[in-house]
Design a protein around this motif. Sequence first.
Motif, PDB file in Angstrom:
ATOM      1  N   ASP A 229      46.654  -2.054  12.215  1.00 48.23           N
ATOM      2  CA  ASP A 229      45.619  -2.803  11.509  1.00 48.23           C
ATOM      3  C   ASP A 229      45.962  -4.294  11.529  1.00 48.23           C
ATOM      4  O   ASP A 229      46.729  -4.786  10.705  1.00 48.23           O
ATOM      5  N   GLU A 230      45.377  -5.031  12.477  1.00 43.39           N
ATOM      6  CA  GLU A 230      45.662  -6.455  12.624  1.00 43.39           C
ATOM      7  C   GLU A 230      45.130  -7.267  11.449  1.00 43.39           C
ATOM      8  O   GLU A 230      45.554  -8.414  11.250  1.00 43.39           O
ATOM      9  N   ASP A 231      44.205  -6.714  10.684  1.00 46.10           N
ATOM     10  CA  ASP A 231      43.595  -7.444   9.573  1.00 46.10           C
ATOM     11  C   ASP A 231      44.355  -7.276   8.261  1.00 46.10           C
ATOM     12  O   ASP A 231      43.983  -7.893   7.256  1.00 46.10           O
ATOM     13  N   PHE A 232      45.407  -6.460   8.272  1.00 44.29           N
ATOM     14  CA  PHE A 232      46.126  -6.222   7.023  1.00 44.29           C
ATOM     15  C   PHE A 232      46.770  -7.499   6.509  1.00 44.29           C
ATOM     16  O   PHE A 232      47.417  -8.240   7.259  1.00 44.29           O
ATOM     17  N   ALA A 233      46.607  -7.742   5.220  1.00 43.95           N
ATOM     18  CA  ALA A 233      47.254  -8.865   4.558  1.00 43.95           C
ATOM     19  C   ALA A 233      47.812  -8.396   3.218  1.00 43.95           C
ATOM     20  O   ALA A 233      47.197  -7.572   2.531  1.00 43.95           O
ATOM     21  N   LEU A 234      48.956  -8.898   2.850  1.00 39.61           N
ATOM     22  CA  LEU A 234      49.542  -8.562   1.559  1.00 39.61           C
ATOM     23  C   LEU A 234      48.709  -9.170   0.432  1.00 39.61           C
ATOM     24  O   LEU A 234      48.184 -10.275   0.582  1.00 39.61           O
ATOM     25  N   PRO A 235      48.576  -8.492  -0.686  1.00 41.24           N
ATOM     26  CA  PRO A 235      47.878  -9.077  -1.843  1.00 41.24           C
ATOM     27  C   PRO A 235      48.839  -9.883  -2.708  1.00 41.24           C
ATOM     28  O   PRO A 235      50.058  -9.795  -2.551  1.00 41.24           O
ATOM     29  N   TYR A 236      48.284 -10.654  -3.630  1.00 41.74           N
ATOM     30  CA  TYR A 236      49.117 -11.374  -4.589  1.00 41.74           C
ATOM     31  C   TYR A 236      48.648 -11.090  -6.009  1.00 41.74           C
ATOM     32  O   TYR A 236      47.562 -10.562  -6.230  1.00 41.74           O
ATOM     33  N   TYR A 237      49.491 -11.425  -6.968  1.00 40.78           N
ATOM     34  CA  TYR A 237      49.196 -11.242  -8.388  1.00 40.78           C
ATOM     35  C   TYR A 237      49.227 -12.602  -9.064  1.00 40.78           C
ATOM     36  O   TYR A 237      50.289 -13.212  -9.216  1.00 40.78           O
ATOM     37  N   ASP A 238      48.059 -13.092  -9.456  1.00 43.64           N
ATOM     38  CA  ASP A 238      47.941 -14.362 -10.163  1.00 43.64           C
ATOM     39  C   ASP A 238      48.158 -14.088 -11.650  1.00 43.64           C
ATOM     40  O   ASP A 238      47.245 -13.683 -12.370  1.00 43.64           O
ATOM     41  N   TRP A 239      49.390 -14.336 -12.099  1.00 42.34           N
ATOM     42  CA  TRP A 239      49.786 -13.974 -13.455  1.00 42.34           C
ATOM     43  C   TRP A 239      49.538 -15.082 -14.477  1.00 42.34           C
ATOM     44  O   TRP A 239      49.884 -14.945 -15.653  1.00 42.34           O
ATOM     45  N   ARG A 240      48.942 -16.184 -14.075  1.00 45.19           N
ATOM     46  CA  ARG A 240      48.773 -17.326 -14.980  1.00 45.19           C
ATOM     47  C   ARG A 240      48.060 -16.938 -16.280  1.00 45.19           C
ATOM     48  O   ARG A 240      46.980 -16.358 -16.261  1.00 45.19           O
ATOM     49  N   ARG A 309      56.465 -13.919 -22.502  1.00 46.14           N
ATOM     50  CA  ARG A 309      55.146 -14.205 -21.932  1.00 46.14           C
ATOM     51  C   ARG A 309      55.279 -14.549 -20.463  1.00 46.14           C
ATOM     52  O   ARG A 309      56.384 -14.851 -19.969  1.00 46.14           O
ATOM     53  N   LEU A 310      54.159 -14.511 -19.768  1.00 41.61           N
ATOM     54  CA  LEU A 310      54.095 -14.940 -18.376  1.00 41.61           C
ATOM     55  C   LEU A 310      53.754 -16.429 -18.334  1.00 41.61           C
ATOM     56  O   LEU A 310      53.241 -16.985 -19.309  1.00 41.61           O
ATOM     57  N   PRO A 311      54.027 -17.121 -17.215  1.00 45.27           N
ATOM     58  CA  PRO A 311      53.720 -18.547 -17.124  1.00 45.27           C
ATOM     59  C   PRO A 311      52.229 -18.816 -17.353  1.00 45.27           C
ATOM     60  O   PRO A 311      51.371 -17.996 -17.030  1.00 45.27           O
ATOM     61  N   SER A 312      51.932 -19.980 -17.901  1.00 40.98           N
ATOM     62  CA  SER A 312      50.563 -20.352 -18.239  1.00 40.98           C
ATOM     63  C   SER A 312      49.872 -21.081 -17.093  1.00 40.98           C
ATOM     64  O   SER A 312      50.508 -21.486 -16.113  1.00 40.98           O
ATOM     65  N   ASN A 360      61.413 -17.321 -12.025  1.00 39.48           N
ATOM     66  CA  ASN A 360      62.426 -16.581 -12.770  1.00 39.48           C
ATOM     67  C   ASN A 360      61.831 -15.902 -14.003  1.00 39.48           C
ATOM     68  O   ASN A 360      62.202 -14.772 -14.350  1.00 39.48           O
ATOM     69  N   GLN A 361      60.908 -16.576 -14.645  1.00 44.36           N
ATOM     70  CA  GLN A 361      60.284 -16.055 -15.858  1.00 44.36           C
ATOM     71  C   GLN A 361      59.568 -14.736 -15.596  1.00 44.36           C
ATOM     72  O   GLN A 361      59.651 -13.799 -16.393  1.00 44.36           O
ATOM     73  N   VAL A 362      58.875 -14.640 -14.480  1.00 42.72           N
ATOM     74  CA  VAL A 362      58.141 -13.420 -14.153  1.00 42.72           C
ATOM     75  C   VAL A 362      59.104 -12.270 -13.898  1.00 42.72           C
ATOM     76  O   VAL A 362      58.880 -11.139 -14.344  1.00 42.72           O
ATOM     77  N   HIS A 363      60.191 -12.538 -13.167  1.00 44.71           N
ATOM     78  CA  HIS A 363      61.188 -11.492 -12.919  1.00 44.71           C
ATOM     79  C   HIS A 363      61.756 -10.960 -14.239  1.00 44.71           C
ATOM     80  O   HIS A 363      61.859  -9.749 -14.440  1.00 44.71           O
ATOM     81  N   CYS A 387      54.077 -13.381  -3.288  1.00 46.06           N
ATOM     82  CA  CYS A 387      52.902 -13.917  -2.589  1.00 46.06           C
ATOM     83  C   CYS A 387      52.233 -14.998  -3.444  1.00 46.06           C
ATOM     84  O   CYS A 387      51.727 -15.990  -2.897  1.00 46.06           O
ATOM     85  N   TYR A 388      52.243 -14.841  -4.764  1.00 40.54           N
ATOM     86  CA  TYR A 388      51.656 -15.896  -5.588  1.00 40.54           C
ATOM     87  C   TYR A 388      52.563 -17.125  -5.643  1.00 40.54           C
ATOM     88  O   TYR A 388      52.080 -18.271  -5.605  1.00 40.54           O
ATOM     89  N   ILE A 389      53.872 -16.924  -5.707  1.00 42.54           N
ATOM     90  CA  ILE A 389      54.797 -18.057  -5.613  1.00 42.54           C
ATOM     91  C   ILE A 389      54.572 -18.783  -4.285  1.00 42.54           C
ATOM     92  O   ILE A 389      54.557 -20.021  -4.224  1.00 42.54           O
ATOM     93  N   ASP A 390      54.358 -18.028  -3.224  1.00 42.09           N
ATOM     94  CA  ASP A 390      54.109 -18.618  -1.914  1.00 42.09           C
ATOM     95  C   ASP A 390      52.779 -19.372  -1.894  1.00 42.09           C
ATOM     96  O   ASP A 390      52.645 -20.412  -1.235  1.00 42.09           O
TER      97      ASP A 390
END
Length: 450
Positions: A229-240, A309-312, A360-363, A387-390
């Motif tokens: 699957d050439e179209d596969f892309a990893l997802p990300y989690y926007d935790w803000r 908490r997660l980052p704002s 670090n906070q998310v980990h 992926c979100y850090i990236d």
Amino acid sequence: MLLLCTFLTLCLSAVHSQFPRVCTTDEAISDKSCCPAGKDGSPCGSNSGRGICRNWVTHVIIPTLIASGFAASVPQYDDDRLDWPRHYYNKTCECFGNYGGFNCGDCRNGFHGEKCDRNKTVVRREIRELSLTERKKVFRYLKIAKTTKSKDFVVLTTRDRHHRDTYRFVDATIYNVFAWIHYYATQAIMTPSSFDQSHTYAHRGPAFPGWHRLGLVFLERQIQLLTGDEDFALPYYDWRGEKNCSICTNDFMGKNNGQGTLDPFSEFASWRSICSGINYVEAYCPVVEHEYEMERLRRRPGTDNTVNRLPSFQDVVDTLRWSVFDRSPYNSRATRSFRNVLEGFIRPSNGMTPATTMHNQVHVYLGGTMGQVPISANDPMFVLHHCYIDKIFELWITKYNGNPDTYPENDEPGQGPEECCTPYFPCFWNKDLLRKSTDLGYKYSTYQGS
């Protein structure tokens, strides 16, 4: 798992982001050569013009591949990962044009086809942007990668890092190879008589965002090749700004009980962590061959009293205010440094105050497996988080025109601008990961969050 040969008497043999199976033979070890046959049967595909076997290390300049003349190692250390990968090989493949891989039998990132002449940029989307069908496909692909033995790569295990006769290569699944890469890069640096735990090759220095960027690209490409699957892309989690982990449910990444065990009906309940259970600095990955010895994934979001908490949204805005990529002393004490704020050692609002923030906070907030740095990549939550850090890294590159010249000279072991990103192979210089993601074949959606 099948034990691959070779107890080492001279040195090991090295890798494309780990160890290519074909380069772990007695001949490759004794010759210090990793120039495997390409698709045409010749070393590095030389007969068909895909590449050539070169003396010393070749490194990847995006988008053109050229040979490097990188030399010096750091004399005060006695670590197999320094001067990567020349501790293992004097000869490697240099690939031409759009060709890539340890034998030039693959395409460089972002290209596909028999002649690597089809350019494709995949789009990484926030996991909540995906439809149920799309999300289930991502989970299915991750599970396939978790259970499929890598045909190209093996991983390293040792009983005593000071004694080469305890080094050996063993099979691992594709996802476990990815998790092992992170583990291997984060282990304490070996000196002739002890271990230095204040430095790693993936954290606490300028290489941090680029190193993790390359790991994600590796996993994404391996899943594309595995599934076709050439179209596969990893997802990300926007935790803000989240009050709690909204994707820690069985509809997404899995809920957990009070002890941190994932619910039996969650997608990843059966996953176990390679290199878990025993974390001795003097050994590499002693728990690798028998799955029953590995720990199950664990998560305990929001239970750490120091990080509740997660980052704002504002934390991310403040992180992107810092225009200088990194500053002296180029470690966890660097102030007014985008890299150090993003990594999470300094408060985003003032760039000066030590604090557990951002990455670090998310980990720490997620806890469990994610809270244990060496084995954290075993949890697929690691992929979504990084992926979100990236993505934030990509926003900084776009905002400040970040490029390889932005990468600073520094004394962090293995993190110099013209040192190879350890343990990726072919060699990418650390500075060459500081460029736009489209040069590596992907980009991010414009998800705004809730």
